[in-house]
Design a protein around this motif. Structure first.
Motif, PDB file in Angstrom:
ATOM      1  N   PHE A  99       0.837  -1.208   0.000  1.00 37.55           N
ATOM      2  CA  PHE A  99       0.000   0.000   0.000  1.00 37.55           C
ATOM      3  C   PHE A  99       0.871   1.258   0.000  1.00 37.55           C
ATOM      4  O   PHE A  99       0.679   2.172  -0.820  1.00 37.55           O
ATOM      5  N   GLU A 100       1.828   1.329   0.911  1.00 33.24           N
ATOM      6  CA  GLU A 100       2.683   2.506   1.027  1.00 33.24           C
ATOM      7  C   GLU A 100       3.561   2.691  -0.208  1.00 33.24           C
ATOM      8  O   GLU A 100       3.802   3.815  -0.649  1.00 33.24           O
ATOM      9  N   LYS A 112       1.300   4.028  -3.007  1.00 33.52           N
ATOM     10  CA  LYS A 112       0.905   5.397  -2.667  1.00 33.52           C
ATOM     11  C   LYS A 112       2.036   6.380  -2.947  1.00 33.52           C
ATOM     12  O   LYS A 112       1.825   7.445  -3.540  1.00 33.52           O
ATOM     13  N   THR A 113       3.245   6.012  -2.540  1.00 31.40           N
ATOM     14  CA  THR A 113       4.407   6.881  -2.774  1.00 31.40           C
ATOM     15  C   THR A 113       4.656   7.063  -4.279  1.00 31.40           C
ATOM     16  O   THR A 113       4.948   8.170  -4.754  1.00 31.40           O
ATOM     17  N   GLN A 117       1.840   9.236  -5.863  1.00 28.73           N
ATOM     18  CA  GLN A 117       1.941  10.606  -5.365  1.00 28.73           C
ATOM     19  C   GLN A 117       3.074  11.347  -6.067  1.00 28.73           C
ATOM     20  O   GLN A 117       2.946  12.539  -6.405  1.00 28.73           O
ATOM     21  N   PHE A 133      -2.239  12.462  -7.039  1.00 22.72           N
ATOM     22  CA  PHE A 133      -2.990  12.918  -5.872  1.00 22.72           C
ATOM     23  C   PHE A 133      -2.923  14.433  -5.690  1.00 22.72           C
ATOM     24  O   PHE A 133      -3.352  14.951  -4.654  1.00 22.72           O
ATOM     25  N   ASN A 184      -7.125  -0.749  -3.796  1.00 27.23           N
ATOM     26  CA  ASN A 184      -5.733  -0.325  -3.615  1.00 27.23           C
ATOM     27  C   ASN A 184      -4.871  -0.693  -4.818  1.00 27.23           C
ATOM     28  O   ASN A 184      -3.647  -0.556  -4.767  1.00 27.23           O
ATOM     29  N   GLU A 189      -3.338  -0.346  -8.617  1.00 32.24           N
ATOM     30  CA  GLU A 189      -2.933   0.786  -9.462  1.00 32.24           C
ATOM     31  C   GLU A 189      -3.899   1.020 -10.612  1.00 32.24           C
ATOM     32  O   GLU A 189      -4.188   2.170 -10.977  1.00 32.24           O
ATOM     33  N   ALA A 213      -6.788   3.175  -9.487  1.00 32.74           N
ATOM     34  CA  ALA A 213      -6.370   4.564  -9.247  1.00 32.74           C
ATOM     35  C   ALA A 213      -6.216   5.323 -10.558  1.00 32.74           C
ATOM     36  O   ALA A 213      -6.651   6.474 -10.675  1.00 32.74           O
ATOM     37  N   THR A 228      -8.116   3.945   1.258  1.00 30.94           N
ATOM     38  CA  THR A 228      -7.606   3.172   0.126  1.00 30.94           C
ATOM     39  C   THR A 228      -6.923   4.109  -0.859  1.00 30.94           C
ATOM     40  O   THR A 228      -7.080   5.340  -0.785  1.00 30.94           O
ATOM     41  N   ILE A 229      -6.176   3.518  -1.782  1.00 28.40           N
ATOM     42  CA  ILE A 229      -5.539   4.313  -2.836  1.00 28.40           C
ATOM     43  C   ILE A 229      -6.598   5.043  -3.656  1.00 28.40           C
ATOM     44  O   ILE A 229      -6.391   6.175  -4.109  1.00 28.40           O
ATOM     45  N   PHE A 231      -7.357   8.521  -2.375  1.00 24.47           N
ATOM     46  CA  PHE A 231      -6.382   9.562  -2.708  1.00 24.47           C
ATOM     47  C   PHE A 231      -6.482   9.989  -4.171  1.00 24.47           C
ATOM     48  O   PHE A 231      -6.233  11.142  -4.510  1.00 24.47           O
TER      49      PHE A 231
END
Length: 404
Positions: A113-114, A117-118, A121, A126, A216, A218, A221, A242-243, A246
């Motif tokens: 997840f992290e 997200k990174t 971002q 985001f 979550n 890709e 997203a 969740t992704i 964002f």
């Protein structure tokens, strides 16, 4: 010398020493295993065993700790526990006191997840500057979710209660299970391509991290980021992130909250309309009252033609009287000025001088004689006296120097 007798421990002392030794030797640590013999006591405490293929250990998780969990463990769940080793002195049972409990494998999920997200971002997916506002009064709402989901019923119920006139288009898709992320993304892309709704809600009910994991991914997203209309993410409960949250333009705490974001409260609008109507009515009444008062004032000032003629006649009489007074004053001043001029003229009148005994002498050509230098012996002259004229002839000329 006799040897001293060995110290004899009581069972309580033995268990206490064993407990102290275990607690010093094993600080807080993590252990994994499968739950068995789970019991939820009336006190709120949980009692169960953790086991693997070769052994098992008794565990207790007190109410003050298990109340913080947002999920309920079940028999057979594979879990990871943060625990302290202790010994229950009353029975001499070796056990673990569980401080925190999570499903096995969550550490790997959190890491994934992290990481995603990174990555997203850093790409700007985001970025707050890219977030689109939700229309204040949309006409048609799109919903991406499972047709059988309780979340869909919550959303539809909320929309029906708040604004029954809203049109709803559902883009059905599984929201859980293998391959669901691809189908969720496809449903979002379908809604984007059709462009038949004003705003899109992507939602599902609450669940574990594994249950929500499809949101979550890709692919989901990027589908949300590329959607042609604003997207609201209403996935899970208030504490779930969740992704998709964002990547969306707006994150709603629950599916119901998402429905509330896109629908104005019909009752509130009707109440506001009624309030505005009352304010408008009061304003109109006040304006009419002011205009009526002004009309009454103008009516009092308004005169009939006969009143206007009388009024004008009275004004004319006043003007005539004032004109007469001004003429009298003007004539009086003119008379005084004329009298003053007459008096001045009398002082300068030659006739007045003659009446005092003076005589004017004129030459034969009629010019006034002012000097003896203009006379010769024998010249005729005319004398002007106060009461008449006389003719004379010059017989003798004497200058002023010889007049004596």
């Amino acid at each position: 010398m006799a040897e001293s007798a060995p110290r004899i421990l009581t069972v309580t002392e033995l268990n206490r020493l064993a407990r102290d030794t275990l607690e010093r030797a094993f600080p807080l640590f993590w252990v994994s295993g499968e739950i068995s013999n789970l019991t939820r006591a009336a006190s709120g405490h949980w009692y169960f065993s953790l086991k693997d293929a070769g052994a098992q250990v008794r565990c207790v998780m007190f109410r003050g700790r298990n109340s913080y969990l947002d999920w309920q463990p079940r028999e057979g769940d594979k879990v990871e526990a943060r625990a302290l080793v202790t010994l229950y002195e009353a029975r001499g049972d070796f056990q673990l006191t569980i401080e925190f409990l999570q499903r096995a494998g969550l550490g790997t999920l959190f890491e994934a997840f992290e990481k995603l997200k990174t990555k997203l971002q850093a790409e700007g997916l985001f970025d707050a500057a890219l977030k689109r506002p939700i229309p204040a009064h949309p006409q048609r709402i799109g919903i991406v979710t499972s047709p059988d989901a309780a979340a869909l019923r919550d959303v539809l119920s909320t929309l029906r209660r708040r604004m029954p006139s809203l049109e709803v288009i559902i883009y059905p898709t599984p929201v859980q299970g293998k391959g669901a992320a691809t189908q969720i993304a496809a449903a979002i892309e379908t809604a984007s391509a059709r462009a038949e709704v004003d705003v899109l809600i992507v939602c599902r009910g609450g669940g574990s991290m594994e249950d929500l994991w499809q949101f979550n991914e890709e692919i989901v997203a990027r589908a949300i980021h590329g959607c042609s209309m604003p997207v609201i993410s209403g996935v899970g409960h208030e504490t779930d992130f969740t992704i998709a949250d964002f990547a969306a333009d707006v994150r709603a705490a629950t599916p119901t909250a998402a429905a509330e974001l896109v629908s104005a409260d019909r009752q509130a609008l009707l109440q506001a309309q009624a309030q505005l109507s009352r304010r408008l009515s009061r304003a109109m009444q006040q304006l009419l009252s002011q205009r009526m008062q002004h009309m009454d004032y103008l009516t009092r000032r308004l005169l009939s033609p006969s009143q206007q003629i009388a009024h004008r006649g009275h004004q004319l009489q006043q003007w005539q009287w004032r004109l007469q007074q001004a003429m009298r004053q003007k004539l009086g001043r003119q008379a005084q000025q004329l009298q003053s001029l007459q008096q001045n003229l009398m002082h300068l009148n030659p006739q007045a001088i003659l009446s005092r005994g003076y005589t004017l002498a004129y030459a034969e050509d009629g010019s006034l004689l002012k000097s003896v230098q203009h006379l010769q012996s024998g010249d005729g002259i005319r004398l002007q006296l106060a009461d008449g004229q006389a003719s004379a002839s010059i017989t003798d000329i004497m200058s002023g120097e010889n007049s004596n």
